[in-house]
Motif scaffolding. Structure first.
Motif, short mmCIF file in Angstrom:
data_model
loop_
_atom_site.label_atom_id
_atom_site.label_comp_id
_atom_site.label_asym_id
_atom_site.label_seq_id
_atom_site.Cartn_x
_atom_site.Cartn_y
_atom_site.Cartn_z
N GLU A 1 3.18 8.06 -5.82
CA GLU A 1 2.16 7.13 -5.68
C GLU A 1 0.67 7.73 -5.02
N ASP A 2 -0.29 7.59 -5.33
CA ASP A 2 -1.60 8.08 -4.95
C ASP A 2 -2.53 7.21 -3.89
N ASN A 3 -2.70 5.98 -4.10
CA ASN A 3 -3.37 4.98 -3.48
C ASN A 3 -3.21 3.65 -4.02
N ALA B 1 -3.38 -11.35 -9.31
CA ALA B 1 -2.73 -10.03 -9.16
C ALA B 1 -4.08 -8.91 -9.26
N TRP B 2 -3.97 -7.90 -8.20
CA TRP B 2 -5.23 -6.88 -8.32
C TRP B 2 -4.57 -5.91 -7.84
N SER B 3 -5.04 -4.48 -8.53
CA SER B 3 -4.51 -3.27 -8.02
C SER B 3 -6.07 -2.14 -7.88
N GLN B 4 -5.80 -1.62 -6.61
CA GLN B 4 -7.03 -0.72 -6.35
C GLN B 4 -7.26 0.27 -7.28
N GLU B 5 -5.78 0.77 -7.90
CA GLU B 5 -6.31 1.96 -8.95
C GLU B 5 -6.71 1.32 -10.33
N TYR C 1 0.91 -1.30 0.20
CA TYR C 1 0.12 -0.04 -0.08
C TYR C 1 1.10 1.32 -0.01
N ALA C 2 1.15 1.83 -1.25
CA ALA C 2 1.91 3.01 -1.24
C ALA C 2 1.47 4.13 -1.53
N GLN C 3 1.46 5.23 -0.81
CA GLN C 3 1.08 6.59 -0.79
C GLN C 3 2.10 7.61 -1.16
N GLY C 4 2.25 8.66 -1.40
CA GLY C 4 2.93 9.72 -1.18
C GLY C 4 2.70 11.05 -0.56
N TRP C 5 1.75 11.24 0.06
CA TRP C 5 1.06 12.38 0.76
C TRP C 5 1.92 12.77 1.78
N LEU C 6 2.62 12.11 2.43
CA LEU C 6 3.46 12.54 3.54
C LEU C 6 4.99 12.57 3.31
#
Length: 320
Positions: A200-202, A216-220, A106-111
């Motif tokens: 990365e967003d979500n 394989a599955w991706s939320q985006e 689970y990769a995000q970049g907001w922080l």
């Protein structure tokens, strides 16, 4: 309108037309006291994750539910995506054979920067141990990744070896988590949760490999599921196809080709929760509602606790 959650719990409990359930979507440190107040008067609870900020509080809440009765739900909403349900059904049917490797991230970049010092209310509480608890990215998004792996495979994590890092100077909670996983039945895997992954967003992603195939599955790209049978062409399964499982069909709301994602997943989840509450009242069946309960919330807290202990111990293998 009530001036406090305590007043609300007591007043609604006494009303002949009082609420049947309350939804808790506050910062983490308030989950336990609010949930306890409503559980004590017999009002069902729908709570955001993580369940609490400590494992002892989670266990105390579980004991209260067992003693008082009532229903308790955790909103792991990604488990309500149609193609996540499809992946779960396929693994349960044996389409992948025996699971060997389970990778989730689970990769995000907001922080990636010190956003909490610029007036961002969300960043401020998410990085504050007094409100978020002792876990940062591992508790905020890592718990979602952990639950997704558990939900889809049906396998329990027995031990973890973890390293938590705070890359932003002065940040008291982790903003990156790398965790090796040992599953029951011999499967192995890893979990990566990051909120400093620039660009990365979500990026919630899951891959499961068995001795007969992989998924394989991706939320985006939520409407697609990649299925690779052993020694056969790769297949891209899409939401809305008539050949998908009943579990996937039940949470499909839009025609094929119309993107269905985050908000519809919450709608599916709350719809299933409502069915469980109604069935408890009327005696109707709700066995096909794949909701997360207090037990799932406690298991998530056991995972977070084990990761924190492992990281504090230099990444040593730690039982969950």
């Amino acid at each position: 309108v009530y001036v406090s959650y305590q007043q609300m719990a007591q007043a609604e409990h006494l009303r002949p037309d009082g609420i049947e359930a309350v939804s808790i979507v506050t910062p983490n440190h308030l989950h336990y006291p609010i949930a306890r107040a409503f559980c004590e008067v017999g009002i069902h609870v729908i709570c955001d994750k993580p369940l609490t900020t400590s494992l002892p509080d989670a266990r105390a809440l579980e004991a209260l539910i067992k003693a008082r009765g009532g229903l308790f739900f955790i909103t792991y909403n990604y488990a309500a995506y149609p193609m996540v349900r499809q992946a779960r059904a396929m693994i349960a049917s044996g389409a992948l054979g025996k699971p060997r490797v389970i990778q989730v991230e689970y990769a995000q970049g907001w922080l990636a920067t010190a956003l909490e010092r610029s007036g961002s209310k969300q960043a401020e509480w998410h990085t504050d141990p007094a409100r978020a608890g002792p876990g940062g990215s591992i508790a905020d998004i890592g718990t979602h990744a952990f639950h997704l792996a558990r939900f889809v495979t049906g396998l329990r994590v027995t031990a973890v070896a973890a390293e938590l890092t705070s890359f932003v100077p002065g940040r008291p909670l982790d903003d990156n988590a790398a965790v090796l996983l040992r599953f029951e039945d011999g499967a192995r895997g890893s979990l990566w949760a990051s909120q400093v992954a620039v660009g990365e967003d979500n990026g919630l992603r899951l891959r499961v490999y068995g001795d007969r195939g992989g998924l394989a599955w991706s939320q985006e790209r939520p409407d697609e599921l990649r299925f690779a049978p052993l020694q056969a062409p790769v297949q891209i399964l899409r939401r809305g196809a008539p050949s998908l499982s009943a579990d996937a069909a039940r949470v499909t709301h839009l025609p094929a080709g119309h993107p269905q994602g985050y908000l519809e997943a919450f709608a599916s989840l709350y719809g299933e929760i409502a069915r469980v509450i109604l069935s408890a009242r009327t005696g109707a069946s709700s066995s096909d509602a794949l909701v997360s309960t207090i037990a799932d919330g406690v298991e998530g807290m056991r995972f977070i606790d084990a990761v924190l202990r492992s990281s504090a111990g230099g990444g040593a293998w730690t039982p969950v």
